[in-house]
Design a protein around this motif. Structure first.
Motif, mmCIF file in Angstrom:
data_model
loop_
_atom_site.group_PDB
_atom_site.id
_atom_site.type_symbol
_atom_site.label_atom_id
_atom_site.label_comp_id
_atom_site.label_asym_id
_atom_site.label_seq_id
_atom_site.Cartn_x
_atom_site.Cartn_y
_atom_site.Cartn_z
ATOM 1 N N GLU A 255 0.852 -1.257 0.016
ATOM 2 C CA GLU A 255 0.058 -0.079 -0.092
ATOM 3 C C GLU A 255 0.750 1.073 0.116
ATOM 4 O O GLU A 255 0.395 2.364 -0.736
ATOM 5 N N SER A 256 1.982 1.100 0.540
ATOM 6 C CA SER A 256 2.902 2.307 0.654
ATOM 7 C C SER A 256 3.475 2.649 -0.378
ATOM 8 O O SER A 256 3.412 3.610 -1.168
ATOM 9 N N LEU A 257 3.950 1.697 -1.467
ATOM 10 C CA LEU A 257 4.362 1.797 -2.519
ATOM 11 C C LEU A 257 3.169 2.379 -3.657
ATOM 12 O O LEU A 257 3.743 3.079 -4.447
ATOM 13 N N VAL A 311 -1.535 6.706 11.741
ATOM 14 C CA VAL A 311 -2.768 7.384 11.395
ATOM 15 C C VAL A 311 -2.928 8.390 10.120
ATOM 16 O O VAL A 311 -3.702 8.026 9.283
ATOM 17 N N THR A 312 -1.854 9.091 9.856
ATOM 18 C CA THR A 312 -1.775 9.804 8.775
ATOM 19 C C THR A 312 -1.558 8.937 7.427
ATOM 20 O O THR A 312 -2.371 9.222 6.439
ATOM 21 N N PHE A 313 -1.157 7.808 7.521
ATOM 22 C CA PHE A 313 -0.980 6.927 6.448
ATOM 23 C C PHE A 313 -2.503 6.478 6.109
ATOM 24 O O PHE A 313 -2.792 6.480 4.659
ATOM 25 N N TRP A 314 -3.155 6.031 6.852
ATOM 26 C CA TRP A 314 -4.652 5.580 6.753
ATOM 27 C C TRP A 314 -5.399 6.594 6.271
ATOM 28 O O TRP A 314 -6.432 6.251 5.627
ATOM 29 N N GLU A 315 -5.298 7.763 6.643
ATOM 30 C CA GLU A 315 -5.897 8.808 6.172
ATOM 31 C C GLU A 315 -5.812 9.152 4.572
ATOM 32 O O GLU A 315 -6.630 9.308 3.896
ATOM 33 N N ARG A 316 -4.452 8.868 4.208
ATOM 34 C CA ARG A 316 -4.113 8.843 2.636
ATOM 35 C C ARG A 316 -4.690 7.568 2.074
ATOM 36 O O ARG A 316 -5.068 7.864 0.924
ATOM 37 N N VAL A 317 -4.709 6.680 2.645
ATOM 38 C CA VAL A 317 -5.345 5.197 1.904
ATOM 39 C C VAL A 317 -6.942 5.613 1.907
ATOM 40 O O VAL A 317 -7.350 5.314 0.692
ATOM 41 N N GLU A 318 -7.488 6.179 2.867
ATOM 42 C CA GLU A 318 -8.935 6.640 2.841
ATOM 43 C C GLU A 318 -9.322 7.539 1.617
ATOM 44 O O GLU A 318 -10.169 7.397 0.623
ATOM 45 N N ALA A 319 -8.326 8.476 1.425
ATOM 46 C CA ALA A 319 -8.496 9.508 0.122
ATOM 47 C C ALA A 319 -7.970 8.930 -1.209
ATOM 48 O O ALA A 319 -8.874 9.130 -2.194
ATOM 49 N N GLN A 323 -11.224 0.561 -2.386
ATOM 50 C CA GLN A 323 -11.355 -0.190 -3.537
ATOM 51 C C GLN A 323 -10.206 -0.199 -4.538
ATOM 52 O O GLN A 323 -9.676 -1.229 -5.118
ATOM 53 N N ARG A 324 -9.789 1.082 -4.936
ATOM 54 C CA ARG A 324 -9.006 1.463 -5.871
ATOM 55 C C ARG A 324 -7.604 0.941 -5.462
ATOM 56 O O ARG A 324 -6.759 0.515 -6.057
ATOM 57 N N MET A 325 -7.435 1.127 -4.155
ATOM 58 C CA MET A 325 -6.064 0.706 -3.274
ATOM 59 C C MET A 325 -5.762 -0.680 -3.547
ATOM 60 O O MET A 325 -4.792 -1.264 -3.831
ATOM 61 N N GLU A 326 -7.088 -1.620 -3.196
ATOM 62 C CA GLU A 326 -7.005 -3.238 -3.436
ATOM 63 C C GLU A 326 -6.783 -3.487 -4.737
ATOM 64 O O GLU A 326 -5.950 -4.512 -5.090
#
Length: 420
Positions: A255-257, A311-319, A323-326
């Motif tokens: 997810e980070s990449l 916390v800030t990481f998962w805020e970025r994932v949500e943004a 589904q797109r991340m997956e």
């Protein structure tokens, strides 16, 4: 008989100490003599900007990203932290920079910027005031004011963190033999003995002690000996929040990449990777809940740092969109699996003694060979051989390919492997 063996062992250890001290004194003296501060003229920022305008590659093409076209970013500061999967990120950056003929700020005569000394721009190979670079990514003790002298004002600052308990376990395993204060620890499970009474085996002034307490805070140039609830911890976290545009999390590496790819406007091909510098599973100490709690208390500053940026990481994932991340992560896994099948003999990492080509042999900790590596397939498609080899190449060998004379690192490696 046992007393005789104990005497021989103690004598052998005493005999090794001078070699350890000689090697480390040599490293310190080199840093002190080779890295004096450079006085920078007030016009350096302008000179840096102009320099990059003249040397920025024209081969990069626009990428369709987030349904919009954007230009890939090439000016990057990656703060390489210890024991956080950062070597894998380093390899990605090396390959991208080489592919697009970017300018690296590289260390001189060793594989880091005179760590643990605070970073100075004069530690950079062939540095001169006003010279500017695209990518800075080797180990350093972070000093923002110095780093900014090397990069254009539009540079993207990124780093990576790891769960502090797992990081501490890894750092203890890798470095404790290089911390003389820990040589007094008895018993089979030295990590547990340390955590049960850390102050008995730790002193802030002791040689190499920083490896064993709040190593992330130390890497970022902050005070790693702050106590629990010290307000300076949050001050340090706020300081770093203003400096870094993206903080990756090792436990969510894929997810980070994907977030990195999105931020830098890179392609999926640019972030393909093989996991580098990983330990064999049998060498990992499994801490129970009690020991994990003690490790968190001991590394409280690192824990608060990780907690904040998780916390800030998962805020970025949500943004970005779950589904797109997956979908993107699945595509990354598919492409990585293809590369593994095409490049790696057997498809997996092997233990150090099983690596056939020394070019792919990773750096090992003192006293053992627990870091795994890879064998390149012999029947590889010639079209893929170069990229496969690059993806499998450890940091030391890659730096040599980039033109760094690593005589200090290689001398220490010889002392480590032949004498210690």
């Amino acid at each position: 008989m046992s007393r005789s063996k104990g005497f021989n062992c103690a004598a052998a250890v005493r005999g090794l100490i001078p070699w350890v001290l000689i090697a480390n004194i040599m490293l310190v003296l080199y840093c002190l003599t080779a890295t004096s501060p450079v006085i920078i003229s007030p016009t350096q920022e302008e000179m840096c900007r102009l320099s990059m305008e003249q040397t920025s590659p024209n081969v990069l093409t626009e990428v369709s990203n987030s349904k919009q076209k954007c230009s890939p970013k090439v000016n990057i500061m990656f703060m390489k932290t210890h024991k956080t999967a950062s070597s894998t990120i380093l390899n990605i950056l090396f390959r991208f920079g080489e592919k697009h003929q970017l300018k690296f700020a590289l260390p001189d005569r060793r594989n880091d910027f005179c760590y643990p000394q605070p970073f100075l721009c004069s530690q950079v190979k062939d540095y001169r005031p006003g010279k500017c670079f695209n990518i800075v990514c080797n180990h350093m003790r972070f000093k923002y004011e110095e780093v900014t002298k090397l990069l254009p004002s539009d540079a993207v600052y990124i780093t990576i963190l790891r769960d502090p308990v797992d990081l501490f376990e890894s750092a203890f395993h890798y470095y404790h033999r290089a911390v003389p204060f820990t040589w007094r620890i008895r018993g089979e499970n030295k990590l547990t003995e340390f955590l049960n009474n850390p102050k008995a085996f730790y002193s802030p002034e002791a040689f190499n002690s920083f490896y064993l307490k709040n190593l992330l805070f130390f890497d970022f140039g902050l005070d790693n000996n702050l106590e629990v609830n010290d307000p300076h911890v949050m001050e340090g976290i706020r300081y770093l929040s203003k400096r870094f545009q993206l903080v990756l999390i090792a436990e969510y590496f894929e997810e980070s990449l994907i977030l990195l790819k999105d931020l830098l406007c890179w392609s999926m091909e640019d972030i393909l990777y093989f996991k580098l510098n990983a330990r064999r599973t049998s060498s990992v100490s499994r801490l129970d809940s009690e020991m994990r709690t003690k490790a968190l208390q001991w590394n409280w500053a690192d824990w608060k740092l990780y907690e904040h940026f998780n916390v800030t990481f998962w805020e970025r994932v949500e943004a970005y969109g779950r589904q797109r991340m997956e979908q993107e992560v699945n595509e990354l896994r598919r492409r990585n699996a293809e590369m593994s099948a095409n490049c790696i003999e057997g498809g997996n990492a092997v233990e150090a003694q099983m690596i056939k080509d020394t070019h792919f042999q990773p750096w090992q900790p003192i006293g053992e060979k627990s870091i795994m590596g890879y064998n390149l397939r012999k029947d590889i498609d010639p079209k893929s051989s170069t990229i496969c080899a690059k993806m499998l190449t450890p940091e030391i060998q890659y730096l040599s390919e980039l033109g760094v004379n690593l005589w200090v690192t290689r001398l220490w490696g010889w002392l480590k492997d032949s004498i210690l």
